[in-house]
Write a protein that holds these residues in place. Structure first.
Motif, PDB file in Angstrom:
ATOM      1  N   LEU A 102     -15.220  34.967   2.277  1.00  0.00           N
ATOM      2  CA  LEU A 102     -16.778  35.231   2.194  1.00  0.00           C
ATOM      3  C   LEU A 102     -17.401  33.831   2.700  1.00  0.00           C
ATOM      4  N   SER A 103     -16.824  32.689   2.627  1.00  0.00           N
ATOM      5  CA  SER A 103     -17.380  31.350   2.885  1.00  0.00           C
ATOM      6  C   SER A 103     -17.294  31.398   4.557  1.00  0.00           C
TER       7      SER A 103
ATOM      8  N   THR B  51     -20.115  36.062   7.655  1.00  0.00           N
ATOM      9  CA  THR B  51     -21.170  36.692   6.838  1.00  0.00           C
ATOM     10  C   THR B  51     -20.635  38.031   6.616  1.00  0.00           C
TER      11      THR B  51
ATOM     12  N   ASP C 135     -22.063  38.981   0.253  1.00  0.00           N
ATOM     13  CA  ASP C 135     -22.602  37.387  -0.123  1.00  0.00           C
ATOM     14  C   ASP C 135     -23.880  37.593  -1.346  1.00  0.00           C
TER      15      ASP C 135
END
Length: 64
Positions: free
Chosen positions: A26-27, A30, A34
Motif C-alpha cells: 500500500l505504500s 495508490t 489506503d
C-alpha cells in the motif's frame, strides 16, 4: 495437530500478510484500501489468518 497451534500459525500468517500489504504494497501503489483505518485492516487480516489456520487443521484432520 492441535487446533490451537493451527490457529496460532494462522494468526502469525495473517500478521505477516498485514505487514506486507500495509507496509510495502500500500505504500508503493495508490489503492482504495489506503482510506481504511489500519486497526480494522489489521483485524481483518488476523481474522483471515485464524480462519485459514482452523480450516487447514480441519482438512488435515479429515485426511488422517
Amino acid at each position: 495437530k492441535s487446533p490451537l497451534l493451527a490457529m496460532l500459525a494462522g494468526l502469525i500468517y495473517g500478521s505477516f500478510l498485514w505487514l506486507v500489504s500495509g507496509m510495502i504494497l500500500l505504500s508503493v501503489n495508490t489503492s482504495p484500501f489506503d482510506s481504511y483505518p489500519q486497526p480494522a485492516f489489521a483485524v481483518a487480516h488476523l481474522v483471515y489468518g485464524v480462519a485459514l489456520g482452523a480450516l487447514a487443521q480441519r482438512q488435515a484432520g479429515a485426511a488422517d
